[in-house]
Design a protein around this motif. Structure first.
Motif, PDB file in Angstrom:
ATOM      1  N   LEU A 170      16.250  -2.733 -13.661  1.00 22.13           N
ATOM      2  CA  LEU A 170      15.783  -1.228 -13.218  1.00 22.13           C
ATOM      3  C   LEU A 170      17.164  -0.347 -13.002  1.00 22.13           C
ATOM      4  N   ASN A 171      16.998   0.662 -12.974  1.00 21.55           N
ATOM      5  CA  ASN A 171      17.717   1.782 -12.375  1.00 21.55           C
ATOM      6  C   ASN A 171      17.467   1.899 -10.864  1.00 21.55           C
ATOM      7  N   PRO A 172      18.251   2.165 -10.051  1.00 22.40           N
ATOM      8  CA  PRO A 172      17.891   2.491  -8.684  1.00 22.40           C
ATOM      9  C   PRO A 172      16.873   3.664  -8.719  1.00 22.40           C
ATOM     10  N   PHE A 173      16.097   3.419  -7.831  1.00 22.42           N
ATOM     11  CA  PHE A 173      14.882   4.509  -7.511  1.00 22.42           C
ATOM     12  C   PHE A 173      15.263   5.646  -7.056  1.00 22.42           C
ATOM     13  N   ASN A 174      14.991   6.918  -7.321  1.00 24.64           N
ATOM     14  CA  ASN A 174      15.618   8.108  -6.721  1.00 24.64           C
ATOM     15  C   ASN A 174      14.595   8.864  -5.746  1.00 24.64           C
ATOM     16  N   SER A 175      13.209   8.545  -5.975  1.00 27.17           N
ATOM     17  CA  SER A 175      12.079   9.456  -5.480  1.00 27.17           C
ATOM     18  C   SER A 175      10.923   8.441  -5.105  1.00 27.17           C
ATOM     19  N   LEU A 176      10.205   9.035  -4.170  1.00 26.44           N
ATOM     20  CA  LEU A 176       8.989   8.436  -3.880  1.00 26.44           C
ATOM     21  C   LEU A 176       7.995   8.485  -5.176  1.00 26.44           C
ATOM     22  N   GLN A 177       8.244   9.293  -6.206  1.00 31.98           N
ATOM     23  CA  GLN A 177       7.207   8.995  -7.344  1.00 31.98           C
ATOM     24  C   GLN A 177       7.666   7.582  -8.193  1.00 31.98           C
ATOM     25  N   ASP A 178       9.243   7.340  -8.015  1.00 31.87           N
ATOM     26  CA  ASP A 178       9.361   6.028  -8.759  1.00 31.87           C
ATOM     27  C   ASP A 178       8.551   5.004  -8.244  1.00 31.87           C
ATOM     28  N   VAL A 179       8.606   5.000  -6.750  1.00 34.02           N
ATOM     29  CA  VAL A 179       7.779   4.098  -6.044  1.00 34.02           C
ATOM     30  C   VAL A 179       6.364   3.864  -6.265  1.00 34.02           C
ATOM     31  N   TYR A 180       5.698   5.022  -6.073  1.00 38.30           N
ATOM     32  CA  TYR A 180       4.208   5.185  -6.780  1.00 38.30           C
ATOM     33  C   TYR A 180       3.867   4.624  -8.041  1.00 38.30           C
TER      34      TYR A 180
ATOM     35  N   GLU B 120      21.589   0.095  -5.011  1.00 42.12           N
ATOM     36  CA  GLU B 120      22.193  -0.311  -6.475  1.00 42.12           C
ATOM     37  C   GLU B 120      22.195  -1.958  -6.650  1.00 42.12           C
ATOM     38  N   GLU B 121      22.521  -2.542  -5.276  1.00 41.48           N
ATOM     39  CA  GLU B 121      22.947  -4.230  -5.261  1.00 41.48           C
ATOM     40  C   GLU B 121      21.625  -4.709  -5.492  1.00 41.48           C
ATOM     41  N   VAL B 122      20.557  -4.342  -4.853  1.00 38.06           N
ATOM     42  CA  VAL B 122      19.135  -4.708  -4.933  1.00 38.06           C
ATOM     43  C   VAL B 122      18.626  -4.665  -6.245  1.00 38.06           C
ATOM     44  N   VAL B 123      18.460  -3.797  -7.169  1.00 38.62           N
ATOM     45  CA  VAL B 123      18.018  -3.801  -8.482  1.00 38.62           C
ATOM     46  C   VAL B 123      18.951  -4.071  -9.509  1.00 38.62           C
TER      47      VAL B 123
ATOM     48  N   VAL C 233       0.915  -1.242  -0.057  1.00 34.63           N
ATOM     49  CA  VAL C 233       0.064   0.042   0.090  1.00 34.63           C
ATOM     50  C   VAL C 233       0.744   1.088   0.047  1.00 34.63           C
ATOM     51  N   GLN C 234       0.260   2.398  -0.224  1.00 34.69           N
ATOM     52  CA  GLN C 234       0.904   3.725  -0.414  1.00 34.69           C
ATOM     53  C   GLN C 234       1.735   3.977   0.915  1.00 34.69           C
ATOM     54  N   GLU C 235       1.503   3.418   2.063  1.00 38.27           N
ATOM     55  CA  GLU C 235       2.128   3.610   3.272  1.00 38.27           C
ATOM     56  C   GLU C 235       3.243   2.896   3.432  1.00 38.27           C
ATOM     57  N   ASP C 236       3.518   2.068   2.247  1.00 34.55           N
ATOM     58  CA  ASP C 236       4.766   1.266   2.330  1.00 34.55           C
ATOM     59  C   ASP C 236       5.975   1.830   1.634  1.00 34.55           C
ATOM     60  N   ALA C 237       5.637   2.962   0.702  1.00 37.44           N
ATOM     61  CA  ALA C 237       6.257   3.653  -0.136  1.00 37.44           C
ATOM     62  C   ALA C 237       7.767   4.026   0.188  1.00 37.44           C
ATOM     63  N   ALA C 238       8.044   4.477   1.797  1.00 32.19           N
ATOM     64  CA  ALA C 238       9.412   4.839   2.023  1.00 32.19           C
ATOM     65  C   ALA C 238      10.144   3.751   2.514  1.00 32.19           C
ATOM     66  N   ASP C 239       9.515   2.426   2.998  1.00 29.81           N
ATOM     67  CA  ASP C 239      10.216   1.200   3.085  1.00 29.81           C
ATOM     68  C   ASP C 239      10.538   0.669   1.890  1.00 29.81           C
ATOM     69  N   MET C 240       9.874   0.935   0.686  1.00 33.85           N
ATOM     70  CA  MET C 240      10.051   0.281  -0.621  1.00 33.85           C
ATOM     71  C   MET C 240      11.467   1.225  -1.196  1.00 33.85           C
ATOM     72  N   LEU C 241      11.304   2.542  -1.228  1.00 30.05           N
ATOM     73  CA  LEU C 241      12.422   3.295  -1.576  1.00 30.05           C
ATOM     74  C   LEU C 241      13.673   3.115  -1.033  1.00 30.05           C
ATOM     75  N   ARG C 242      13.542   2.853   0.388  1.00 30.74           N
ATOM     76  CA  ARG C 242      14.757   2.384   0.920  1.00 30.74           C
ATOM     77  C   ARG C 242      15.653   1.279   0.282  1.00 30.74           C
ATOM     78  N   TYR C 243      14.895   0.345  -0.037  1.00 34.89           N
ATOM     79  CA  TYR C 243      15.660  -1.027  -0.859  1.00 34.89           C
ATOM     80  C   TYR C 243      15.715  -0.875  -2.218  1.00 34.89           C
ATOM     81  N   LEU C 244      14.669  -0.185  -2.785  1.00 35.85           N
ATOM     82  CA  LEU C 244      14.792  -0.139  -4.379  1.00 35.85           C
ATOM     83  C   LEU C 244      15.748   0.974  -4.619  1.00 35.85           C
TER      84      LEU C 244
END
Length: 198
Positions: free
Chosen positions: A43-53, A35-38, A21-32
């Motif tokens: 994918l390129n590493p995510f840079n913002s919450l917009q990427d997560v949304y 660079e090692e995870v993605v 859910v949207q409330e998970d966005a900050a947690d998702m941004l942390r791992y996405l």
């Protein structure tokens, strides 16, 4: 095509697999954003919450149209999302889907990905009526190759320049797991556990 109406929640010994859910966005941004995870996800590493949304929108879309399902991975007793797993490119008329996952680096090596995959593989065969589950893995992704093979996936071949991601063509190994192979593995594991109990 069978389209799920309510999102299924799966519990394992340590994990709660649930809707992201949207409330998970900050947690998702942390791992996405790691660079090692993605690295092997195309994918390129995510840079913002917009990427997560955008990622969350994709999770919602594939579930709504029935082409896939993506669970948030969280530890029981913790609301923190530490990764995701699920199915994509589902083809109900051919009884097959592709499996995928990612996990926050701080939880690597603890058997969490294995526990999550076992649960969703069972769900795929039992509830999505899958006959075949595919895994497309980059040849350099040794941990995912090892994980897939431990679950019983068989390497069928190399798909040369199969995807174009992050400005390059990627070769991918095609792995598959058939329902009959999984059932045989389940029976063997159950028999082994029974012997231990005797």
């Amino acid at each position: 095509m069978t389209v799920e109406t309510s999102f299924p929640v799966i519990e394992t010994e340590r994990l709660l697999l649930r809707k992201a859910v949207q409330e998970d966005a900050a947690d998702m941004l942390r791992y996405l954003s790691d660079e090692e995870v993605v690295r092997h996800m195309g994918l390129n590493p995510f840079n913002s919450l917009q990427d997560v949304y955008g990622e969350l929108d994709w999770y919602r879309e594939i579930f709504q149209v029935g082409t896939g399902i993506r669970w948030a991975i969280s530890l029981k007793g913790s609301g923190i999302m530490i990764g995701s797993c699920g199915f994509l490119n589902r083809k109900p008329n051919h009884f097959r889907a592709e499996i995928g996952y990612e996990l926050s680096r701080e939880y690597w090596g603890e058997g969490i990905a294995s526990e999550a995959l076992q649960a969703i593989i069972s769900y795929g065969f039992d509830h999505l009526n899958l006959e075949r589950i595919e895994a497309l893995i980059e040849p350099s992704n040794a941990p995912s190759i090892k994980l897939a093979e431990r679950q019983g996936f068989i390497r069928e071949g190399l798909l040369r320049h199969y995807e174009y991601t992050c400005g390059k063509f990627d070769d991918l190994y095609m792995y598959s797991l058939l329902k009959m192979d999984w059932r045989s593995k389940e029976i063997k594991t159950s028999a082994d556990n029974t012997k231990k109990d005797i």
